[in-house]
Design an enzyme around this catalytic site. Structure first.
Site, mmCIF file in Angstrom:
data_model
loop_
_atom_site.group_PDB
_atom_site.id
_atom_site.type_symbol
_atom_site.label_atom_id
_atom_site.label_comp_id
_atom_site.label_asym_id
_atom_site.label_seq_id
_atom_site.Cartn_x
_atom_site.Cartn_y
_atom_site.Cartn_z
ATOM 1 C CG ASP A 9 2.267 7.561 5.217
ATOM 2 O OD1 ASP A 9 1.771 6.492 4.892
ATOM 3 O OD2 ASP A 9 2.675 8.623 4.590
ATOM 4 C CG ASP A 11 4.983 4.751 0.767
ATOM 5 O OD1 ASP A 11 5.887 4.081 1.138
ATOM 6 O OD2 ASP A 11 4.000 4.431 0.440
#
Length: 191
Positions: A9, A11
């Protein structure tokens, strides 16, 4: 023999989104929220009531993502892992504006990952990878491989997924103890 795939991921796991988001919110709404104050996924629960309708608009500010700080050790560890594993970055694009900024940020900060390995989707259950490193519990729930929950104040109560505290923890795990992930899930009822 093909390499195993690690999906990561962007963020919070690679980019310090919460810090800038809260800093911007604090300036606009004259508050003093800190990342550790956000103990649930929905950040709007912790901001002033008048700010709630505007929190996602902050993410749409021109080039908001372009100058996010990089999470400590993520560049070095991912570059090291990329020699043994295929690395793909999986991130929610949110808007057309954030898509371009997120893409440019990834190219600048992680140049050793080919842009063809950037996947922009809000549905991470469609990702075919062996591992997914993510701070969002909802992203790990539908993932078919082994989920690695990246520690955050808002996911500390979660026990269904193998927790990694930081990138040094991830490095140690993949260097010496990756079998612990499989054992963890076997105890939980298997994958």
């Amino acid at each position: 023999m093909s390499k195993k795939v690690i999906a990561v991921d962007q963020d919070y796991v690679l980019a310090k989104l919460i810090e800038k988001w809260l800093k911007t919110y604090n300036v606009i709404f004259e508050d003093n929220l800190k990342p550790e104050d956000i103990t649930e996924w929905n950040i709007s629960k912790f901001v002033k009531e008048e700010a709630r309708p505007y929190m996602n608009n902050i993410l749409n500010l021109h080039k908001f993502y372009r100058d996010l700080d990089v999470v400590e050790d993520s560049q070095r560890v991912l570059e090291k892992l990329s020699k043994k594993y295929e690395i793909i970055i999986v991130t929610d694009p949110y808007t057309r504006m954030s898509f371009k900024s997120k893409y440019d940020w990834l190219q600048e900060k992680f140049p050793f990952i080919h842009p063809k390995n950037f996947v922009f989707t809000g549905n991470k259950s469609i990702i075919n990878a062996d591992y997914l490193i993510d701070d969002g519990v909802h992203n790990l729930e539908g993932f078919k491989g082994y989920g690695l929950l990246f520690d955050a104040p808002y996911n500390r109560e979660e026990t269904r997924f193998f927790r990694v505290m930081n990138w040094l923890d991830i490095e140690n795990l993949f260097d010496r103890h990756i079998d612990e992930v499989e054992k963890f899930y076997e105890k939980k009822g298997g994958k």
